[in-house]
Design an enzyme around this catalytic site. Structure first.
Site, PDB file in Angstrom:
ATOM      1  N   ASP A 136      21.924  79.767  41.307  1.00 17.29           N
ATOM      2  CA  ASP A 136      20.982  78.820  41.859  1.00 17.29           C
ATOM      3  C   ASP A 136      20.116  78.248  40.550  1.00 17.29           C
ATOM      4  O   ASP A 136      19.710  77.156  40.333  1.00 17.29           O
ATOM      5  CB  ASP A 136      20.164  79.002  42.946  1.00 17.29           C
ATOM      6  N   HIS A 193      15.512  69.262  48.214  1.00 14.34           N
ATOM      7  CA  HIS A 193      16.346  69.991  49.088  1.00 14.34           C
ATOM      8  C   HIS A 193      15.398  70.509  50.025  1.00 14.34           C
ATOM      9  O   HIS A 193      14.536  71.581  49.725  1.00 14.34           O
ATOM     10  CB  HIS A 193      17.114  70.740  48.233  1.00 14.34           C
ATOM     11  N   ASP A 267      10.810  76.480  62.530  1.00 11.90           N
ATOM     12  CA  ASP A 267      11.690  75.380  62.844  1.00 11.90           C
ATOM     13  C   ASP A 267      11.035  74.118  63.107  1.00 11.90           C
ATOM     14  O   ASP A 267      10.103  74.029  64.116  1.00 11.90           O
ATOM     15  CB  ASP A 267      12.701  75.824  63.860  1.00 11.90           C
ATOM     16  N   ARG A 269      12.043  71.455  64.199  1.00  9.40           N
ATOM     17  CA  ARG A 269      12.643  70.591  65.527  1.00  9.40           C
ATOM     18  C   ARG A 269      11.728  71.198  66.711  1.00  9.40           C
ATOM     19  O   ARG A 269      11.324  70.586  67.359  1.00  9.40           O
ATOM     20  CB  ARG A 269      13.912  70.792  65.567  1.00  9.40           C
ATOM     21  N   GLY A 312      19.065  71.016  55.255  1.00  7.05           N
ATOM     22  CA  GLY A 312      19.127  70.833  56.672  1.00  7.05           C
ATOM     23  C   GLY A 312      18.224  69.787  57.167  1.00  7.05           C
ATOM     24  O   GLY A 312      18.530  69.061  58.018  1.00  7.05           O
ATOM     25  N   ILE A 313      17.050  70.025  56.536  1.00 10.24           N
ATOM     26  CA  ILE A 313      15.626  68.996  57.323  1.00 10.24           C
ATOM     27  C   ILE A 313      16.224  67.579  56.375  1.00 10.24           C
ATOM     28  O   ILE A 313      16.006  66.647  57.363  1.00 10.24           O
ATOM     29  CB  ILE A 313      14.368  69.600  56.517  1.00 10.24           C
ATOM     30  N   GLU A 365      26.950  73.142  48.847  1.00 11.14           N
ATOM     31  CA  GLU A 365      26.750  74.140  47.840  1.00 11.14           C
ATOM     32  C   GLU A 365      28.202  75.026  47.689  1.00 11.14           C
ATOM     33  O   GLU A 365      28.611  75.338  46.645  1.00 11.14           O
ATOM     34  CB  GLU A 365      25.577  75.187  48.192  1.00 11.14           C
TER      35      GLU A 365
END
Length: 377
Positions: A136, A193, A267, A269, A312-313, A365
């Site tokens: 990374d 990211h 999380d 959400r 993801g977010i 990735e």
């Protein structure tokens, strides 16, 4: 076939590609928070709850599925968060390289030990194929030298205490998609990211110019359970109060961020559904701190033309992207108000009157890792 193995802080993911590294064939994932295993094949998702949590069991699950399908592996490509000062390009993992990677564990204690264990488990199962390490930190290796220093004595820089940057595999994929989106390589781009780990990267001419994460993967933005950057005086204060290194490390990496502030969940959400005072505080602080880190990268570019949200977010929560962008409205960013709640493909989020283009873009990735393995087959 090429197998990619991505050992994250909150999940294990693997994917199967053809030998060109271009065609995704199958995906596997294990959510460590929900103990949920997922096997994606032929467009169908099979999911069940399991007590499988170890790297060895994850590899054995995949091995069993591949045997059932009659798949033959040519290489296994592994994600390692930190390459330190020695590893900037993908490399075949030899016994010497494996020992060197173990020596980097203190630089990324949330990721490196788990990734090393995952490699060992995979090596035991697939011992006759090359295993490739992808880093990374590699994408950020050629940042301008000025951007790699901390205001500390220079002898510490010589010891490797410097600004590295992370999420490089994700940013490398984003760069590969810029021509597809019609974004000029001359554009001043900041990609964010956003996931369990969150960071931002200033990009121009396809290269990393500066990044919010630095020496460690706990720096920069507030994250799911990581604090992000805090006043270093807090650390010295806690040490004087009798805290030891292990306790402080647990605080910074596992007990802070969205989880620590909300006291409910890591999380976003869940926090948005909760709607309580501490949930709202955690969300508001996350978005404000993200905007702070994005803004801090502007001097490295001299302005901003394109803002990209990924992870993801960044892909699945346009409300969060919009809230972050609101803190950057002074850059003449104007967002649409009618975005879908879940985005599955690249989508522009800005209003037509916005001076800055804003995108939500899925990252991949694993595709970067698969292509890195081609030369070793």
């Amino acid at each position: 076939m090429i197998l990619t193995v991505n050992t994250g802080s909150s999940s294990y993911k693997a994917a199967l590609f053809d030998v060109t590294g271009r065609q995704w064939l199958r995906g596997f994932s294990l959510d460590l928070q929900q103990s949920s295993w997922k096997d994606e094949s032929a467009g169908t998702t099979y999911e069940w709850h399991t007590n499988v949590l170890t790297q060895t069991d994850f590899i054995h699950q995949i091995h069993g599925r591949l045997l059932e399908a009659g798949c033959t592996l040519k290489a296994v490509s592994h994600r390692f968060v930190h390459g330190g000062g020695d590893f900037h390009q993908p490399v075949v993992i030899t016994p010497l390289v494996a020992r060197q990677l173990e020596g980097l564990s203190d630089l990324a204690p949330l990721h490196m030990p788990q990734a090393i264990e995952m490699y060992s488990a995979a090596r035991n199962v697939w011992s006759d194929v090359p295993h490739i390490a992808c880093f990374d930190t590699g994408f950020h290796h050629n940042q301008p030298r000025l951007h790699t220093y901390y205001p500390l004595p220079l002898e510490l820089y010589a010891q490797g205490i410097r600004h590295y940057g992370f999420h490089g595999l994700s940013y490398e994929y984003i760069v590969s998609q810029l021509p597809v989106l019609g974004i000029s390589s001359d554009a001043r781009i900041i990609a964010a990211h956003l996931g369990s780990g969150s960071s931002a990267c200033a990009i121009q001419h396809g290269k990393s110019v500066a990044s919010s994460m630095g020496f460690s993967a706990v720096a920069g933005m507030m994250m799911a359970t990581r604090s992000g950057s805090i006043d270093p005086g807090i650390i010295t204060y806690l040490l004087r109060q009798g805290w030891n290194v292990k306790r402080i490390e647990g605080l910074l990496y596992k007990q802070s961020g969205l989880l620590g502030v909300s006291g409910i969940s890591s999380d976003l959400r869940i926090l948005r559904k909760d709607g309580g005072d501490t949930a709202r505080l955690a969300i508001d602080l996350y978005c404000y701190r993200a905007a702070q880190e994005i803004a801090a990268l502007l001097p490295a570019l001299g302005g901003l033309d394109v803002l990209i949200f990924t992870g993801g977010i960044g892909q699945h929560q346009p409300d969060t992207c919009r809230q972050i962008a609101q803190h950057l409205a002074w850059l003449d960013i104007k967002m649409l108000e009618n975005n879908n709640q879940t985005l599955s493909a690249a989508e522009q989020l800005q209003a037509s009157s916005s001076r800055v283009a804003v995108w939500s873009l899925p990252t991949n990735e694993e595709a970067v890792m698969a292509k890195a393995a081609i030369g070793y087959i």
